[in-house]
Scaffold this motif. Structure first.
Motif: not given
Ligand code: NIG
Ligand code: FE
Length: 422
Positions: A82, A84, A252, A275, A326
Motif C-alpha cells: 500500500h 502512494h 481505504h 488502515h 502507506d
C-alpha cells in the motif's frame, strides 16, 4: 548459467513451503528458518537451500560467485502492499500546522490534504513525476523493499489519473522489482463535481475502469471510504465495476470512522482492506472466513498521531494480517518498511516473527504476488535482504532507527551492496 551461492547464514528466515500462500494470524508467530544455512540462486531465482553441514561437495568446490553471510540473517525482502509513491510535492507545511494543533481533517476542510496534492500533480509533467517517483522508489529498495503496490489518486480527473498510472507503468519498466498498480480515482471528490457526486462515480465506473483495464494500466481499484470522502454505496459501485473486469479492490476503510466499509468490501470480494485504525467488533467479525486481507499502516498512525489498528484482535481471529507503509506526502512521508517493523512490534504489540511474516509473505499476498516473492522458497524470485551482523532477529525491530541492512538482492543481483559484496 548465472549462479550465486550464499553460505554460512546465521539463519535463512521465512523458508515457507510453496504451498503456504498466506499465514493465518494464529500461525504468524511461527517463522520457519534454517540455521547456519546456504542458499543457491540460479537465473535470478532461488534454486536450492539447506544447512551448511549438508552443503553438496560439488557446490562447495564449484567456482561460483559467493557471499559469506557469517553472523548475518538472510530474509525475503519487504513486500509493501500500500503506497502512494507517485506524487508531485511534499506537504511539510501541513505537518507544521498539525504541530500547532490542526487535525488532518481540519487541514483537508481548508483545501489542504489530498486536493492540495491534486492541484500540484495536475500541473506537473509526466516526465518530472516519473523521475521523482523513481528516485523515491530506489531509496526504498535500498531500505529492503523488493515488491510494492502504487496507487493513483492525486489526479482526480480522467486525464491526470491516467497520467499517474502511466508513470507507474514506466516505473515497472525502469525498476527491477514487481510493482502493482491501483486506480484510486475515488480518493477525494474533485471540486468540479461538488454539486454532482454521482457524475464523478459514473466517470470512474463507466469510463476510467474500462479504460485502465483495456490499456493494462491497473491491477486493482481503490476508494477512500470515509466520512466526508466517499460513502459505502459509492465504494461498492467502484468495487463492483472493478470486480467485473478482474480488478479486485484494495480499499481505504475505517481510518477515522467506522461506517460499514469493511463488511461491504468483503461482500464485494476485495483483496485487502487497509488502515483499520477504528474498528468495531462487527468490522472485525466481517473479515472472518473471507479472503480479504486486513492491512495495517502503523507509520501513518505514528505520523498523524491517530490510533493504531487492532493487530492482536485481527490475529486472534486467525486473519492473515499484512503491514504496509502507506508512503504518501500527507499522512506518511516515509516508505521505510524497517520503521514499520519497529512500530508494529512497539505499538501493535506484534512479535518480531509475526511482524516479519506480515511484511513478507502476507504483504506479497495482499498484492497477489505470493507465488513470486515473500519467502525463501525454491522457485521464487531471489529478492533478498542480507543483514549486517546482528545478535538476533528481535534486534532488527529493537534497535529502531538503525540501518541493519547490508545488501539487497533483486533477482539475485545486488541493488544495494555493503561489505559482503564489496
Ligand atoms: O492512505 N487516507 C487517505 N489517503 C492517504 C493520505 C492521502 C493524503 O493525505 O495525501 C492515506 O493515508
Ligand atoms: Fe493510503
Amino acid at each position: 548459467m548465472a549462479r550465486l551461492l550464499i553460505t554460512n547464514a546465521k539463519a535463512l528466515v521465512g523458508t515457507h513451503p510453496a504451498s503456504t500462500k498466506r499465514i493465518p494470524g494464529r500461525r504468524m508467530a511461527t517463522l520457519p528458518l534454517i540455521e547456519n544455512g546456504w542458499l543457491l540462486i540460479e537465473e535470478g531465482r532461488i534454486s536450492d537451500m539447506g544447512t551448511m553441514s549438508d552443503l553438496p561437495n560439488e557446490l562447495d568446490r564449484a567456482h561460483l560467485p559467493r557471499i559469506d553471510a557469517s553472523g548475518r540473517y538472510v530474509l525475503p525482502g519487504w513486500c509493501d502492499p500500500h503506497t502512494h509513491t507517485v506524487f508531485a510535492a511534499p506537504r511539510e507545511g501541513e505537518f507544521v500546522d498539525r504541530i500547532k494543533g490542526l487535525s488532518y481533517q481540519e487541514i483537508a476542510a481548508r483545501g489542504g490534504g489530498i486536493l492540495n496534492s491534486a492541484a500540484k500533480l495536475r500541473a506537473m509533467s509526466e516526465e518530472d513525476l516519473f523521475e521523482q517517483a523513481k528516485a523515491r522508489l530506489e531509496g526504498t529498495i535500498r531500505q529492503g523493499t523488493v515488491a510494492v503496490e502504487i496507487k493513483s489518486g492525486y489526479g482526480l480527473t480522467a486525464e491526470s489519473e491516467l497520467k499517474m498510472l502511466r508513470v507507474v507503468k514506466r516505473l515497472q519498466a525502469a525498476l527491477p522489482i514487481p510493482i502493482k498498480a491501483t486506480l484510486l480515482a475515488a480518493h477525494a471528490l474533485p471540486p468540479e463535481y461538488a454539486e454532482d457526486r454521482a457524475a464523478y462515480i459514473d466517470l470512474i465506473v463507466n469510463e476510467l475502469i474500462p479504460r485502465v483495464k483495456a490499456e493494462g494500466l491497473a491491477d486493482h481499484v481503490d476508494t477512500f471510504c470515509e466520512t466526508n470522502y466517499f460513502t459505502v454505496a459509492e465504494m461498492e459501485r467502484v468495487l463492483a465495476a472493478g470486480a467485473t473486469l478482474g480488478l479486485p479492490g484494495k480499499v481505504h476503510v475505517n481510518q477515522f470512522t467506522s461506517i460499514g466499509g469493511v463488511e461491504a468490501a468483503v461482500r464485494q470480494g476485495a483483496l485487502s482492506v487497509d488502515h483499520l485504525e477504528v474498528m468495531e467488533p462487527a468490522d472485525l467479525d466481517a473479515l472472518v472466513g473471507s479472503g480479504t486481507i486486513p492491512t495495517l499502516l502503523p507509520s501513518c498512525s505514528f505520523f498523524l498521531r491517530i490510533p493504531y489498528g487492532p493487530a492482536r484482535e485481527l490475529m486472534e481471529r486467525d486473519l492473515p494480517l499484512a503491514l504496509a507503509t502507506d508512503h504518501n506526502p500527507g499522512s506518511t512521508p516515509s516508505g521505510n518498511m524497517n520503521l514499520v517493523l519497529s512500530l508494529a512490534c512497539i505499538h501493535l504489540r506484534m512479535l518480531p516473527e509475526e511482524a516479519i511474516n506480515a511484511m513478507t509473505l502476507n504483504g506479497a499476498a495482499a498484492m497477489g504476488l505470493e507465488n513470486e516473492v515473500g519467502s525463501l522458497t525454491v522457485g521464487k524470485r531471489a529478492n533478498i535482504i542480507i543483514t549486517r551482523p546482528v545478535p538476533s532477529l528481535a534486534f532488527l525491530p529493537y534497535a529502531f532507527g538503525t540501518d541493519h541492512i547490508d545488501t539487497v538482492l533483486i533477482d539475485g543481483a545486488p541493488f544495494r551492496t555493503g561489505e559482503v559484496l564489496a
